[in-house]
Design an enzyme around this catalytic site. Structure first.
Site, PDB file in Angstrom:
ATOM      1  N   TRP A 174      -5.022   3.085  11.926  1.00 25.76           N
ATOM      2  CA  TRP A 174      -4.834   2.889  10.474  1.00 25.76           C
ATOM      3  C   TRP A 174      -5.367   4.119   9.781  1.00 25.76           C
ATOM      4  O   TRP A 174      -6.565   4.399   9.880  1.00 25.76           O
ATOM      5  CB  TRP A 174      -5.580   1.641   9.974  1.00 25.76           C
ATOM      6  CG  TRP A 174      -5.350   1.461   8.507  1.00 25.76           C
ATOM      7  CD1 TRP A 174      -6.071   2.000   7.481  1.00 25.76           C
ATOM      8  CD2 TRP A 174      -4.263   0.755   7.900  1.00 25.76           C
ATOM      9  NE1 TRP A 174      -5.495   1.675   6.287  1.00 25.76           N
ATOM     10  CE2 TRP A 174      -4.389   0.907   6.511  1.00 25.76           C
ATOM     11  CE3 TRP A 174      -3.195  -0.002   8.401  1.00 25.76           C
ATOM     12  CZ2 TRP A 174      -3.493   0.335   5.609  1.00 25.76           C
ATOM     13  CZ3 TRP A 174      -2.309  -0.561   7.515  1.00 25.76           C
ATOM     14  CH2 TRP A 174      -2.471  -0.395   6.134  1.00 25.76           C
TER      15      TRP A 174
ATOM     16  N   ARG B 206       3.819   0.183  13.024  1.00 21.15           N
ATOM     17  CA  ARG B 206       3.565  -1.140  12.449  1.00 21.15           C
ATOM     18  C   ARG B 206       3.646  -1.054  10.936  1.00 21.15           C
ATOM     19  O   ARG B 206       2.964  -0.231  10.324  1.00 21.15           O
ATOM     20  CB  ARG B 206       2.173  -1.652  12.873  1.00 21.15           C
ATOM     21  CG  ARG B 206       1.842  -2.969  12.233  1.00 21.15           C
ATOM     22  CD  ARG B 206       0.434  -3.490  12.563  1.00 21.15           C
ATOM     23  NE  ARG B 206       0.184  -4.672  11.754  1.00 21.15           N
ATOM     24  CZ  ARG B 206      -0.935  -4.861  11.047  1.00 21.15           C
ATOM     25  NH1 ARG B 206      -1.926  -3.969  11.095  1.00 21.15           N
ATOM     26  NH2 ARG B 206      -1.069  -5.938  10.297  1.00 21.15           N
TER      27      ARG B 206
ATOM     28  N   TRP C 177      -6.380  -0.919  -1.809  1.00 22.77           N
ATOM     29  CA  TRP C 177      -6.763  -2.147  -2.484  1.00 22.77           C
ATOM     30  C   TRP C 177      -7.678  -1.906  -3.685  1.00 22.77           C
ATOM     31  O   TRP C 177      -7.347  -1.018  -4.504  1.00 22.77           O
ATOM     32  CB  TRP C 177      -7.323  -3.152  -1.460  1.00 22.77           C
ATOM     33  CG  TRP C 177      -6.390  -3.309  -0.296  1.00 22.77           C
ATOM     34  CD1 TRP C 177      -6.569  -2.907   0.993  1.00 22.77           C
ATOM     35  CD2 TRP C 177      -5.064  -3.870  -0.334  1.00 22.77           C
ATOM     36  NE1 TRP C 177      -5.465  -3.188   1.755  1.00 22.77           N
ATOM     37  CE2 TRP C 177      -4.527  -3.781   0.980  1.00 22.77           C
ATOM     38  CE3 TRP C 177      -4.265  -4.450  -1.335  1.00 22.77           C
ATOM     39  CZ2 TRP C 177      -3.236  -4.231   1.294  1.00 22.77           C
ATOM     40  CZ3 TRP C 177      -2.996  -4.888  -1.021  1.00 22.77           C
ATOM     41  CH2 TRP C 177      -2.499  -4.794   0.284  1.00 22.77           C
TER      42      TRP C 177
ATOM     43  N   GLN D  49       0.806  -1.226   0.000  1.00 16.81           N
ATOM     44  CA  GLN D  49       0.000   0.000   0.000  1.00 16.81           C
ATOM     45  C   GLN D  49       0.839   1.276   0.000  1.00 16.81           C
ATOM     46  O   GLN D  49       0.324   2.339  -0.371  1.00 16.81           O
ATOM     47  CB  GLN D  49      -0.926  -0.012   1.218  1.00 16.81           C
ATOM     48  CG  GLN D  49      -1.984  -1.093   1.130  1.00 16.81           C
ATOM     49  CD  GLN D  49      -2.895  -1.104   2.337  1.00 16.81           C
ATOM     50  OE1 GLN D  49      -2.600  -1.728   3.352  1.00 16.81           O
ATOM     51  NE2 GLN D  49      -3.992  -0.387   2.245  1.00 16.81           N
TER      52      GLN D  49
ATOM     53  N   GLU E 166      -4.900 -10.466   8.750  1.00 14.87           N
ATOM     54  CA  GLU E 166      -6.277 -10.728   8.315  1.00 14.87           C
ATOM     55  C   GLU E 166      -6.418 -11.931   7.378  1.00 14.87           C
ATOM     56  O   GLU E 166      -6.811 -11.794   6.198  1.00 14.87           O
ATOM     57  CB  GLU E 166      -6.858  -9.490   7.647  1.00 14.87           C
ATOM     58  CG  GLU E 166      -6.841  -8.283   8.538  1.00 14.87           C
ATOM     59  CD  GLU E 166      -7.609  -7.111   7.972  1.00 14.87           C
ATOM     60  OE1 GLU E 166      -8.052  -7.162   6.809  1.00 14.87           O
ATOM     61  OE2 GLU E 166      -7.772  -6.130   8.700  1.00 14.87           O
TER      62      GLU E 166
ATOM     63  N   TYR F 228     -13.000  -2.236  12.435  1.00 14.40           N
ATOM     64  CA  TYR F 228     -13.435  -0.981  11.812  1.00 14.40           C
ATOM     65  C   TYR F 228     -14.886  -0.638  12.048  1.00 14.40           C
ATOM     66  O   TYR F 228     -15.236   0.541  12.117  1.00 14.40           O
ATOM     67  CB  TYR F 228     -13.161  -1.016  10.295  1.00 14.40           C
ATOM     68  CG  TYR F 228     -11.702  -0.917   9.966  1.00 14.40           C
ATOM     69  CD1 TYR F 228     -10.882  -2.061   9.949  1.00 14.40           C
ATOM     70  CD2 TYR F 228     -11.106   0.316   9.719  1.00 14.40           C
ATOM     71  CE1 TYR F 228      -9.532  -1.968   9.678  1.00 14.40           C
ATOM     72  CE2 TYR F 228      -9.756   0.418   9.450  1.00 14.40           C
ATOM     73  CZ  TYR F 228      -8.980  -0.724   9.433  1.00 14.40           C
ATOM     74  OH  TYR F 228      -7.636  -0.626   9.172  1.00 14.40           O
TER      75      TYR F 228
ATOM     76  N   HIS G  77       1.255  -9.176   4.530  1.00 12.16           N
ATOM     77  CA  HIS G  77       0.064  -8.326   4.433  1.00 12.16           C
ATOM     78  C   HIS G  77      -0.431  -8.379   2.985  1.00 12.16           C
ATOM     79  O   HIS G  77      -0.524  -7.365   2.293  1.00 12.16           O
ATOM     80  CB  HIS G  77       0.404  -6.891   4.843  1.00 12.16           C
ATOM     81  CG  HIS G  77      -0.796  -6.055   5.218  1.00 12.16           C
ATOM     82  ND1 HIS G  77      -0.929  -5.423   6.444  1.00 12.16           N
ATOM     83  CD2 HIS G  77      -1.904  -5.745   4.516  1.00 12.16           C
ATOM     84  CE1 HIS G  77      -2.086  -4.756   6.471  1.00 12.16           C
ATOM     85  NE2 HIS G  77      -2.693  -4.923   5.323  1.00 12.16           N
TER      86      HIS G  77
ATOM     87  N   GLU H 195      -5.165  -2.424  14.139  1.00 17.53           N
ATOM     88  CA  GLU H 195      -5.726  -1.476  13.169  1.00 17.53           C
ATOM     89  C   GLU H 195      -7.103  -1.007  13.628  1.00 17.53           C
ATOM     90  O   GLU H 195      -7.896  -1.810  14.093  1.00 17.53           O
ATOM     91  CB  GLU H 195      -5.906  -2.094  11.778  1.00 17.53           C
ATOM     92  CG  GLU H 195      -4.650  -2.200  10.965  1.00 17.53           C
ATOM     93  CD  GLU H 195      -4.898  -2.815   9.602  1.00 17.53           C
ATOM     94  OE1 GLU H 195      -5.980  -2.581   9.018  1.00 17.53           O
ATOM     95  OE2 GLU H 195      -4.023  -3.580   9.145  1.00 17.53           O
TER      96      GLU H 195
ATOM     97  N   ASN I 199      -7.819  -6.366  14.188  1.00 18.65           N
ATOM     98  CA  ASN I 199      -8.129  -5.223  13.300  1.00 18.65           C
ATOM     99  C   ASN I 199      -9.641  -5.059  13.297  1.00 18.65           C
ATOM    100  O   ASN I 199     -10.374  -6.005  12.983  1.00 18.65           O
ATOM    101  CB  ASN I 199      -7.666  -5.506  11.855  1.00 18.65           C
ATOM    102  CG  ASN I 199      -6.153  -5.444  11.727  1.00 18.65           C
ATOM    103  OD1 ASN I 199      -5.447  -5.168  12.683  1.00 18.65           O
ATOM    104  ND2 ASN I 199      -5.653  -5.711  10.521  1.00 18.65           N
TER     105      ASN I 199
HETATM  106  O1  LIG Z   1     -17.566  -4.708   1.360  1.00 14.01           O
HETATM  107  S1  LIG Z   1     -17.067  -4.335   0.024  1.00 14.01           S
HETATM  108  O2  LIG Z   1     -17.348  -5.392  -0.946  1.00 14.01           O
HETATM  109  O3  LIG Z   1     -17.587  -3.010  -0.384  1.00 14.01           O
HETATM  110  C1  LIG Z   1     -15.357  -4.143   0.031  1.00 14.01           C
HETATM  111  C2  LIG Z   1     -14.815  -4.656   1.336  1.00 14.01           C
HETATM  112  C3  LIG Z   1     -13.395  -4.207   1.439  1.00 14.01           C
HETATM  113  N1  LIG Z   1     -12.777  -4.713   2.659  1.00 14.01           N
HETATM  114  C4  LIG Z   1     -13.499  -4.235   3.829  1.00 14.01           C
HETATM  115  C5  LIG Z   1     -12.847  -4.708   5.065  1.00 14.01           C
HETATM  116  N2  LIG Z   1     -11.445  -4.343   5.074  1.00 14.01           N
HETATM  117  C6  LIG Z   1     -10.960  -5.028   6.266  1.00 14.01           C
HETATM  118  C7  LIG Z   1      -9.960  -4.267   6.875  1.00 14.01           C
HETATM  119  O4  LIG Z   1      -8.783  -4.274   6.043  1.00 14.01           O
HETATM  120  C8  LIG Z   1      -7.764  -3.609   6.690  1.00 14.01           C
HETATM  121  O5  LIG Z   1      -8.215  -2.298   6.780  1.00 14.01           O
HETATM  122  C9  LIG Z   1      -7.767  -1.295   5.885  1.00 14.01           C
HETATM  123  C10 LIG Z   1      -8.991  -0.587   5.326  1.00 14.01           C
HETATM  124  O6  LIG Z   1      -9.727  -1.468   4.547  1.00 14.01           O
HETATM  125  C11 LIG Z   1      -6.857  -1.809   4.805  1.00 14.01           C
HETATM  126  O7  LIG Z   1      -6.277  -0.716   4.120  1.00 14.01           O
HETATM  127  C12 LIG Z   1      -5.784  -2.632   5.484  1.00 14.01           C
HETATM  128  O8  LIG Z   1      -4.758  -2.996   4.586  1.00 14.01           O
HETATM  129  C13 LIG Z   1      -6.440  -3.905   6.005  1.00 14.01           C
HETATM  130  O9  LIG Z   1      -5.567  -4.546   6.921  1.00 14.01           O
HETATM  131  C14 LIG Z   1     -10.715  -4.800   3.912  1.00 14.01           C
HETATM  132  C15 LIG Z   1     -11.383  -4.288   2.667  1.00 14.01           C
END
Ligand SMILES: O=S(=O)(O)CCCN1CCN(CCO[C@@H]2O[C@H](CO)[C@@H](O)[C@H](O)[C@H]2O)CC1
Length: 492
Positions: free
Chosen positions: A430, A83, A438, A26, A174, A318, A128, A386, A316
């Site tokens: 984070w 980290r 991503w 990233q 994850e 959110y 990662h 995170e 992690n």
């Molecule tokens: O539901 S959707 O289909 O619209 C797309 C889901 C995308 N997922 C959501 C959960 N996220 C988990 C946490 O992912 C973490 O959190 C950060 C923020 O995402 C990332 O940048 C970190 O690399 C990752 O460790 C990873 C990305």
């Protein structure tokens, strides 16, 4: 409920760790620099159509060349932990330990030495998501148990080269995302569509690879390096939609077991998958005509090897969602993870939104999740590795929504510690700076620092939230406003 929802405020325990995080694909760029091999995200992001605006991590924040800038902005906030993750294919271009790329070793040695010189302690994630492309091409990557050996040897090279100075390790970031989004048609690299079959095989090999890396440390490095090795698991909080309905309580518990328990149960409970996963996937597989369950099994020896293979619990987190039982469980013709656990899961549209569709700000969720982990996994030391918030307005240095998110989530972590007795040792924001998000590319920003991806210098600029976070760290939390206002005696 107002009693639980009121701000607690106050300071965290002495020695509480305040950190911020990034990851190699990233932020680094240098995707083909100095002997680095391609990884599955290089391939996936450079394949048109996979990423928003066809963004790639080819340059990203250019931390491969600007890591001293990263150290500087961490120091500027007086943060004492950072980290970050290692790019497997920068260190081992073809993924195997037969060919070590010295330029990759040098890059991470410079970064680690630079951090330590500024009094910043590194927490290093081995993996990662950026799997060497050759391992995917040669034998299917995480679908093939050959990877257990290769991941173990990669871990060994990292312990050998950096373990004299790195004392906090995470094996995998994850595994749920790696397995379900990478091998379950979830729109992540390597883009394999094997939902409910390959995703369970990938998870199986991820769990065994993690255990392998932990045992290599435990057997060959712990005595001389005295560090700690853990794993970090991601989970939403699954809130029963109607807490007076047994069916919703069960649905929420089932969702938690299929999500966090998938990996947490083997490592922290008994070496095996949660009972409910075994039952429901065995049953569905039979109905669908499979002659063996789509959920692989561990041998007795493997269970012993896996159980206890983490020195702490990395989390992690959110956001939160409501869970309820669907009217009926119709087993789908095509296998699918979501059909296997039969839970309706949704976000309340009233919850404050962010720059990411999936991310709603629901602070009370982290407190409930931390309490669930304490109860479910035997009160482990928990490192929040995170927690963070995205904005869609990508150029605004004024980010009050992110400050609100951090303030309320951090306060809920304080409640978990002070009121629920949860053993939380660290909190990690984070992210240190905007980076490649991503499949969303650079359209969603999680950084406490703004990065201008249109400027070759990739300048990092503080957002208000970085100063807010520095204040929380300086105060080790939120010192209570003085109870009795100091009133000046009227001058006589
Ligand atoms: O539901 S959707 O289909 O619209 C797309 C889901 C995308 N997922 C959501 C959960 N996220 C988990 C946490 O992912 C973490 O959190 C950060 C923020 O995402 C990332 O940048 C970190 O690399 C990752 O460790 C990873 C990305």
């Amino acid at each position: 409920d107002p009693e639980r929802d009121a701000f607690l405020f106050g300071t965290f325990p002495e020695g509480f760790i305040w950190s911020s995080a990034t990851s190699s694909y990233q932020i680094e760029g240098g995707y083909d620099a100095d002997g680095k091999g391609y990884n599955i995200w290089d391939t996936f992001a450079n394949t048109p159509g996979n990423i928003a605006n066809n963004d790639t991590g080819n340059i990203a924040c250019d931390s491969y060349n600007k890591w001293e800038e990263d150290v500087r902005i961490i120091k500027e906030l007086d943060l004492e932990y950072y980290r970050f993750s290692l790019s497997w294919s920068r260190i081992l271009p073809d993924g195997t330990a037969d060919n070590v790329n010295q330029a990759g070793i040098d890059y991470y040695n410079n970064l680690i030495d630079g951090l330590l010189a500024d009094g910043i302690t590194p927490m290093v994630t081995l993996y990662h998501w950026d799997l060497p492309q050759d391992l995917q091409d040669d034998y299917g990557g995480w679908l093939n148990e050959t990877i257990i050996y290769d991941f173990g040897e990669y871990a060994r090279v990292c312990y050998e080269n950096f373990g004299d100075r790195v004392k906090l390790w995470l094996t995998l970031n994850e595994p749920w995302i790696i397995a379900q989004l990478g091998y379950g048609c979830g729109g992540f690299a390597p883009g394999v569509c094997a939902d409910g079959t390959g995703s369970y095989v990938a998870a199986h090999n991820l769990i065994k690879s993690h255990a392998k890396a932990w045992h290599i440390y435990d057997d060959d490095f712990r005595a001389t390096q005295a560090g700690r090795v853990g794993i970090t698991l991601n989970s939403d909080w699954m809130e029963p939609y109607n807490r007076s309905l047994e069916t919703d309580l069960n649905a929420a518990e089932r969702a938690q077991q299929f999500h966090l328990g998938w990996f947490g149960h083997p490592i922290f409970v008994d070496g095996d998958y949660p009972e409910v996963m075994r039952e429901m996937i065995d049953y569905s597989s039979e109905v669908q005509g499979y002659n063996e369950s789509r959920l692989p099994t561990f041998t007795a020896l493997e269970k012993e090897y896996i159980l206890g293979s983490s020195d702490f619990f990395g989390l992690n987190h959110y956001t939160t969602g409501y869970a309820s039982k669907p009217d009926e469980w119709v087993i789908s013709d095509n296998p699918s993870y979501y059909n296997d656990y039969a839970v309706d899961f949704w976000k309340d549209p009233e919850w404050p939104s962010s720059g990411s569709d999936w991310l709603k700000s629901v602070p009370w969720g982290i407190r409930r999740l931390l309490e669930w982990i304490k109860d479910e996994y035997g009160d482990p030391e928990i490192y929040v590795t995170e927690n963070g918030f995205s904005t869609k307005d990508i150029d605004d240095l004024n980010d009050p929504d992110r400050i609100d998110y951090y303030q309320s989530y951090i306060d809920e972590v304080l409640k978990a510690i002070e009121m629920d007795g949860v053993n939380v040792k660290a909190y990690t924001a984070w992210s240190l700076m905007d980076n490649f998000e991503w499949a969303a590319g650079y359209t969603e920003r999680f950084g406490m620092h703004h990065v201008d991806f249109d400027d070759d210098d990739r300048p990092r600029t503080q957002k208000d939230s970085s100063l807010f976070y520095a204040t929380v760290k300086a105060n080790n939390g939120f010192p209570k406003p003085t109870e009795e206002p100091i009133t000046e005696e009227p001058a006589v």
